[in-house]
Write an enzyme that holds these catalytic residues in place. Sequence first.
Site, PDB file in Angstrom:
ATOM      1  N   GLY A  45       9.895  28.244  32.167  1.00 54.18           N
ATOM      2  CA  GLY A  45       9.531  29.269  31.195  1.00 54.18           C
ATOM      3  C   GLY A  45      10.336  30.542  31.453  1.00 54.18           C
ATOM      4  O   GLY A  45      11.510  30.591  31.183  1.00 54.18           O
ATOM      5  N   TRP A 113      13.172  28.309  35.017  1.00 54.26           N
ATOM      6  CA  TRP A 113      12.538  29.502  35.578  1.00 54.26           C
ATOM      7  C   TRP A 113      11.856  29.183  36.908  1.00 54.26           C
ATOM      8  O   TRP A 113      11.801  30.031  37.800  1.00 54.26           O
ATOM      9  CB  TRP A 113      11.539  30.101  34.597  1.00 54.26           C
ATOM     10  CG  TRP A 113      10.547  30.994  35.282  1.00 54.26           C
ATOM     11  CD1 TRP A 113       9.258  30.694  35.606  1.00 54.26           C
ATOM     12  CD2 TRP A 113      10.795  32.310  35.786  1.00 54.26           C
ATOM     13  NE1 TRP A 113       8.683  31.751  36.275  1.00 54.26           N
ATOM     14  CE2 TRP A 113       9.601  32.756  36.396  1.00 54.26           C
ATOM     15  CE3 TRP A 113      11.913  33.160  35.770  1.00 54.26           C
ATOM     16  CZ2 TRP A 113       9.489  34.010  36.986  1.00 54.26           C
ATOM     17  CZ3 TRP A 113      11.797  34.418  36.373  1.00 54.26           C
ATOM     18  CH2 TRP A 113      10.602  34.828  36.964  1.00 54.26           C
ATOM     19  N   HIS A 294      19.123  19.698  30.030  1.00 60.30           N
ATOM     20  CA  HIS A 294      18.298  20.611  30.823  1.00 60.30           C
ATOM     21  C   HIS A 294      16.985  20.007  31.297  1.00 60.30           C
ATOM     22  O   HIS A 294      16.540  20.280  32.416  1.00 60.30           O
ATOM     23  CB  HIS A 294      18.001  21.868  29.988  1.00 60.30           C
ATOM     24  CG  HIS A 294      17.167  22.891  30.684  1.00 60.30           C
ATOM     25  ND1 HIS A 294      17.617  23.596  31.781  1.00 60.30           N
ATOM     26  CD2 HIS A 294      15.896  23.329  30.454  1.00 60.30           C
ATOM     27  CE1 HIS A 294      16.673  24.435  32.182  1.00 60.30           C
ATOM     28  NE2 HIS A 294      15.619  24.286  31.406  1.00 60.30           N
TER      29      HIS A 294
END
Length: 316
Positions: A45, A113, A294
């Site tokens: 995130g 993140w 990703h």
Amino acid sequence: MPRDLIFPTIEPFATGLLPVDDLHSIYWEQCGKPDGVPVVFLHGGPGAGASPTHRRFFDPGFYRIIIFDQRGAGRSRPLGETRQNTTEHLVGDMEQLRRMLGIERWHVFGGSWGSTLALAYAQAHPQRCRSLTLRGIFLMRPAEIDWFFHGMGTFFPEAHRSFVEFLPPAERGDLTHAYHRRLTDPDPAVHLPAARAWSIYEGSCSTLLPNPEIVASAGEDAHALGLARIEAHYFLNNLFAPPDRLLRQVDRIRHIPATIVQGRYDTVCPITTADELHRAWPEATYVVVPDAGHSAMEPGIRTALVETMERLKAVG
């Protein structure tokens, strides 16, 4: 291990809400072996929250698996809250959770993140880390944030066009502030459509090949609100000073066993950042997955992550 397998679905043996200050309570759960070697999972995130799938990177017969939703994300409360929500708060929350669970040292596992938070935590508390497993490296520097808003459109022009054209033409010159205004508006009729547009944009760019399941889950209201509102808040308000702080402080963690797993065609967190981290930290094992984007659920990435955690059984 076959590239289409991870560990079987499991359920937690303990869950709870930990009040970390006068505003936030974070959801936590434990799975696997109650007296096993502890590992903590850090979701992406910021704001994405964890899911049951994240339990499956770890052998439940060996690891004591600790998963939590960071402030404002997932099952933590209040959802989407940006007050008292910084990297330093999250690092402090991890320490509160570690102490509450009676853990001396744990393996730290984070992607996107989550890799940022893992590095920040390890640099603040290196003595608490048995190892670091980092995936899809993000260092929260201005150039990386600019790439999110503009560069991803180089490879995903359709998704980027939808993201930009959600906004009125007069506001498209400053995507960050335009989205932030909508995402922090108290009216759900304003903030939820903006959150869905943001989250679907990110989800659409997360895999090498189209993945309708990931895009559909990205558009779910609770996930989209936590992800989009908190990402916009962090991108505007929580940059590191200096911007390359996490790279500058690698010496604090150079002695910790570490593995960097990176998809060659990661468009959300391009490989150049992982490459910089590895050049600053050549002692870390560096695994480039040649046919992945990703997402942690790309077959080659999830296999590399599971294999890393299997190797770390020797570390204890």
